[in-house]
Each structure stands twice: as C-alpha cells, then as structure tokens.
Design an enzyme around this catalytic site. Structure first.
Site, PDB file in Angstrom:
ATOM      1  N   GLY A 128       2.088  -7.082   4.777  1.00 35.58           N
ATOM      2  CA  GLY A 128       0.747  -6.801   4.273  1.00 35.58           C
ATOM      3  C   GLY A 128      -0.044  -5.898   5.192  1.00 35.58           C
ATOM      4  O   GLY A 128      -1.261  -6.055   5.351  1.00 35.58           O
TER       5      GLY A 128
ATOM      6  N   GLU B 288       7.954  -7.572   5.214  1.00 31.17           N
ATOM      7  CA  GLU B 288       7.541  -7.034   3.915  1.00 31.17           C
ATOM      8  C   GLU B 288       6.248  -6.255   4.134  1.00 31.17           C
ATOM      9  O   GLU B 288       5.153  -6.796   3.970  1.00 31.17           O
ATOM     10  CB  GLU B 288       7.345  -8.172   2.912  1.00 31.17           C
ATOM     11  CG  GLU B 288       8.641  -8.941   2.647  1.00 31.17           C
ATOM     12  CD  GLU B 288       8.407 -10.304   2.014  1.00 31.17           C
ATOM     13  OE1 GLU B 288       7.244 -10.652   1.741  1.00 31.17           O
ATOM     14  OE2 GLU B 288       9.393 -11.028   1.810  1.00 31.17           O
ATOM     15  N   PRO B 289       6.355  -4.992   4.536  1.00 32.09           N
ATOM     16  CA  PRO B 289       5.165  -4.248   4.975  1.00 32.09           C
ATOM     17  C   PRO B 289       4.133  -3.996   3.890  1.00 32.09           C
ATOM     18  O   PRO B 289       2.974  -3.719   4.180  1.00 32.09           O
ATOM     19  CB  PRO B 289       5.742  -2.942   5.517  1.00 32.09           C
ATOM     20  CG  PRO B 289       7.087  -2.827   4.898  1.00 32.09           C
ATOM     21  CD  PRO B 289       7.588  -4.221   4.729  1.00 32.09           C
TER      22      PRO B 289
ATOM     23  N   ARG C 232       1.859  -2.260   1.136  1.00 31.94           N
ATOM     24  CA  ARG C 232       1.343  -0.984   0.633  1.00 31.94           C
ATOM     25  C   ARG C 232       1.594   0.209   1.562  1.00 31.94           C
ATOM     26  O   ARG C 232       1.435   1.356   1.139  1.00 31.94           O
ATOM     27  CB  ARG C 232      -0.155  -1.121   0.357  1.00 31.94           C
ATOM     28  CG  ARG C 232      -1.031  -1.179   1.589  1.00 31.94           C
ATOM     29  CD  ARG C 232      -2.453  -1.584   1.253  1.00 31.94           C
ATOM     30  NE  ARG C 232      -2.515  -2.997   0.937  1.00 31.94           N
ATOM     31  CZ  ARG C 232      -3.539  -3.567   0.292  1.00 31.94           C
ATOM     32  NH1 ARG C 232      -4.568  -2.859  -0.095  1.00 31.94           N
ATOM     33  NH2 ARG C 232      -3.530  -4.871   0.046  1.00 31.94           N
TER      34      ARG C 232
ATOM     35  N   ARG D 221      -8.815  -2.067  -8.767  1.00 31.52           N
ATOM     36  CA  ARG D 221      -9.087  -2.681  -7.465  1.00 31.52           C
ATOM     37  C   ARG D 221     -10.570  -2.703  -7.086  1.00 31.52           C
ATOM     38  O   ARG D 221     -11.046  -3.703  -6.544  1.00 31.52           O
ATOM     39  CB  ARG D 221      -8.266  -1.998  -6.376  1.00 31.52           C
ATOM     40  CG  ARG D 221      -6.762  -2.217  -6.530  1.00 31.52           C
ATOM     41  CD  ARG D 221      -5.984  -1.693  -5.330  1.00 31.52           C
ATOM     42  NE  ARG D 221      -6.233  -2.526  -4.155  1.00 31.52           N
ATOM     43  CZ  ARG D 221      -6.936  -2.130  -3.106  1.00 31.52           C
ATOM     44  NH1 ARG D 221      -7.475  -0.909  -3.068  1.00 31.52           N
ATOM     45  NH2 ARG D 221      -7.115  -2.938  -2.089  1.00 31.52           N
TER      46      ARG D 221
ATOM     47  N   CYS E  49     -16.826   0.640 -20.842  1.00 30.23           N
ATOM     48  CA  CYS E  49     -18.112   0.052 -21.204  1.00 30.23           C
ATOM     49  C   CYS E  49     -18.412  -1.154 -20.316  1.00 30.23           C
ATOM     50  O   CYS E  49     -18.533  -2.286 -20.794  1.00 30.23           O
ATOM     51  CB  CYS E  49     -18.093  -0.342 -22.686  1.00 30.23           C
ATOM     52  SG  CYS E  49     -19.743  -0.540 -23.383  1.00 30.23           S
TER      53      CYS E  49
END
Length: 473
Positions: A274, A316-317, A319, A360, A391
């Site tokens: 992460g 698990e690096p 992004r 995001r 909208c």
C-alpha cells in the site's frame, strides 16, 4: 489525500500559487509527459490532440513503459533488500488497482506475481496467460465457486480471512485430492494511512484474524492434510509514506511468526504494502528503495532479537506500479466564475467526465492536480475547481488547482496519477458510458480496454431486450 484538506471558503494550505500554471510537476506525471514547441502535451511520445481525435474524451491514457519501469524498479528494490539478508522476495501486482489482460502481461513479463480478490479478476489474469502458481487470492468473502475454481487451477496461494473460509477451502481441496497452500491474514493492530500510523490493541474491520485467533487458525490448518500453511499475511493500509507503520507491524507479526515456528516451518511472511504516490506537487512519497530497505531491515532486526531465521518475504506494493503511469484526458465544456467570499473567486471548470470515471474524490476526498493539455498560456493562475457532468454537487474531479485564468471551453484538460483505482471504480452513474483505456508507448497508441456506448448500456435493459421465455430459443 494530500497533507491538508481545503475549506470551502479558501484555497487549501498545501496548494501553492505556481509561478507557471503550465508546469508539469515531476513525480506526479509519467516520466514521458512533455510539452512540444507549441505547448501541447504528449504522453509516451503521443500528442494529446491525436489521442482526442482518434479516441475521444474522456479517455484513460496509460504509459506502458512507465508501468514496466515501476514494476522492474519495485521488484529490484525488494529483491536487493532481501538478498542483503540471504532471503528471497516476491512482489505481487495489485489487480484491484487496474486490471486488464495487457497490464497483466506487462507486469508478469517484468517478473511480478499478481494478487486477485474475485473470480472476475482471477479469470482476467488467467486469460492473460499468468501462471496460476504465481497468483494469490485475497478477499473476505470469496464464494464457494470462486474457491473451487482457484483450487482447480492450482492457484499459488489463498489468503484465508475467516474460520468459515478455512473450512471451505479444506473441504474443496480434500474432495479434489490436492494440497492447497494457504496464508492466514492477521490484523496487527497497526493502521497506516498517508503520513501517519496508529497502533491499537484491537482491530475493528472486516479483514483477517486477530493475532490471538490466528494461533488457533494455524493450528487447525496444520491438522488438515489438504492444507499447507505457508505463512502469515498482514496489510496495514494504503497510500502510505514512510516505514514507521511497517516497523511497528513487523514487530507484532514477527512475534506471532516466532511463536508458530515451534510447531512447524513457515516459509513466507507477506507484509502487504500500500505504498503511496504523489497526486499533487505537495505530496512527497518515500522512494521505493528506501521503503524496501527499511521494511526488510526491520524484519531482520525483529527476527534477530528472537533468534529465528528470516523467512522469505512477499510484498504487495499497490498503486505505485500503475498509479503514476495513468493520465485522464477531458474536454472542458463550461466555465463559471463563482464568488465565494470578498477575497476569493473560484473558477468552476466543467468537463465531460466526472465521478463515473474517477469516484475517488467523492468516495475519499482524494486530491488530484490538473493542467491544460492542448496548449500553454501566459495568463495569470486562477484558483479553479474541476467538476464533472453528473447531477451531484459532490461530483468533483479536482477540488483545488491553479489553472491559467483563460481556460476555456474546448480546452483539453489532463489529470495525472489516475492509473490506479479510477478505471477499477468506474461506473455508469447517470447512464454515462465508461471511457476506453489507451496504452501509449514510443509514439504509438492502442486501445487495451474498449469504451462503452449508449447502445451497450441499452443492450442490458430487459425492457428492450426481454429474456427468452422458458422452453424457447
């Protein structure tokens, strides 16, 4: 999110008025991003004007060389850090960040394994030709058919998340007469987000076992011939800068690892990842080499303190492999100056995408930056908010940015660092089709994920296309 959030009445404290509102901040954009003599942006050697003409907007653009470079650099960093202590390291690409068959091929060709968390992600990885032995299966509620498929293909590992899942995998593997490698996900009580981390005694989240319950879970696994316990897994957060949180988590997880060694070998320790990237010029992510050395050294120190050997490591690096490689292109539709106080007027710049292609900001308050891509401008910087066409008042693409004051309808606007979690979270809100994904490399562009059309959306409407009646074709 960047260092400080904004007030609706002021510019955020982290946002600095640029000397030149055309400059591309290093570390935020792909390394190949550059302006030509006329000021127009190119990515991977492909001018954005050509991309708009050929593929339209909104458009996800992914720099293939950037993805490959980040994959190689990350793998080299962790392998080197592990080798310094006489062990090996495996790096997993996070399928949830961005997944397509082409991207799976890129990262596996560069030596990465792949983690998936649904049957759909698993099938994409397999369709791309990924070796099942180099896949890991995550998730807190994997279905029985998904687990059946994973065991059937000989998946490299399944990360067990609950007692129910443990027994399900055991039953499937026993029935098939195979031995399935499993890891146990544990909650270390360390939470790390962006610049800070918090260590607590208890976890209140949906993932994994407590440190205490993990002991019993591992004992149960070791009773089952069809399961092979290969290690612990821990993941402390996302968009993390620095190593402090990992060091604290490593101390707790290595303590559990040491206790479990009394009843058998444990070949692997997966410390998750992460790691953070820069979304704006205010972000200062830790170089991957520094992260790798700091985390691996922390594990080595904790193992030495307990007199145990260092296991092989997995990471698990997230992004960092694909995030910076992505840029989203939009066309500006309308401009609206809004006076928000006596001291502040904000330009609302509306584009032809929004929360359907980047959820995001609406979900997490994520901050992004933006630049006019089709030209440069000598106009003074003006505080702008880039908003979408949906909208919803919360349909914000870039909450705060300084753009040239002459930004106008028809301009191409580019938002960098959109390679991770934008395409993955894309949706059809307001019946807006999802954009295509185009890969650029060495002056060439090609579609790697087709965009949708209104006809595609209508094709799913059972009022227009009713299902065949039973017994009829």
């Amino acid at each position: 999110m960047s260092a400080a959030s904004s007030s609706p009445w002021t510019a955020p404290s982290w946002l600095v008025v640029p000397e030149d509102a055309n400059t591309l901040a290093a570390g935020v954009w792909p390394a190949s991003a550059a302006r030509d003599a006329d000021g127009a942006l190119s990515i991977g050697g492909v001018p954005v004007a050509r991309l708009r003409e050929q593929f339209g907007t909104p458009l996800y653009v992914l720099d293939e060389n950037e993805v490959r470079d980040h994959a190689r650099r990350t793998l080299d960093a962790f392998r080197s850090a592990a080798a310094a202590h006489g062990v090996q390291a495996r790096v997993y690409y996070a399928g949830k960040a961005f997944l397509s068959t082409e991207v799976v091929r890129w990262v596996t060709e560069e030596g990465l394994a792949v983690d998936v968390c649904t049957g759909g992600e698993l099938q994409i990885a397999l369709a791309a030709g990924a070796e099942p032995s180099r896949l890991g299966f995550h998730g807190n509620n994997k279905s029985i058919p998904e687990l059946e498929r994973a065991v059937e293909i000989g998946i490299g590992s399944i990360v067990l998340d609950s007692w129910i899942e443990l027994e399900r995998v055991a039953a499937i593997a026993t029935r098939r007469g195979v031995t399935q490698a499993v890891l146990v996900r544990v909650n270390s009580g360390v939470h790390a987000e962006t610049h800070d981390f918090l260590a607590t005694a208890h976890e209140d989240q949906k993932f994994g076992f407590t440190l205490q319950d993990a002991v019993a879970a591992v004992a149960r696994i070791r009773e089952i011939d069809a399961l092979a316990f290969v290690g612990l897994h821990c993941h402390i957060g996302s968009q993390i800068f620095g190593t402090a949180g990992f060091r604290e988590s490593a101390a707790r997880v290595v303590e559990l690892h040491a206790d479990l060694l009394a009843d058998g070998d444990i070949p692997v320790l997966n410390l998750g990842g992460g790691f953070g990237i820069a979304y704006t010029a205010a972000d200062d992510p830790t170089p991957i080499e520094e992260l790798a050395v700091g985390i691996v050294d922390a594990v080595a120190q904790e193992c030495a303190a307990r007199g145990i050997p260092i296991p092989n490591l997995a990471f698990e690096p997230g992004r960092v492999i694909v995030g910076q490689a992505g840029v989203t292109l939009y066309e500006v539709g309308t401009i609206k100056p809004v006076v928000v106080s006596d001291e502040l007027t904000r330009l609302y710049v509306s584009v032809d995408g929004g929360m359907s292609d980047n959820a995001r900001p609406a979900l997490y308050g994520a901050q992004y930056s933006a630049r006019i891509a089709s030209r440069t401008s000598g106009a003074a910087p003006a505080l702008a908010r880039v908003v979408g066409r949906h909208c919803e008042s919360g349909d914000i693409v870039v909450d705060a940015e300084y753009l040239p004051a002459d930004v106008a309808p028809g301009d191409l606007l580019a938002v960098p660092a959109t390679g991770a979690y934008c395409f993955s979270l894309a949706n059809n809100y307001n019946y807006v089709p999802r954009p295509p994904v185009v890969a650029v490399r060495d002056g060439e562009a090609r579609i790697i994920v087709h965009g949708e059309t209104i006809a595609d959306l209508l094709s799913r409407d059972a009022g227009l296309h009713p299902a065949p009646k039973e017994g009829k074709a």
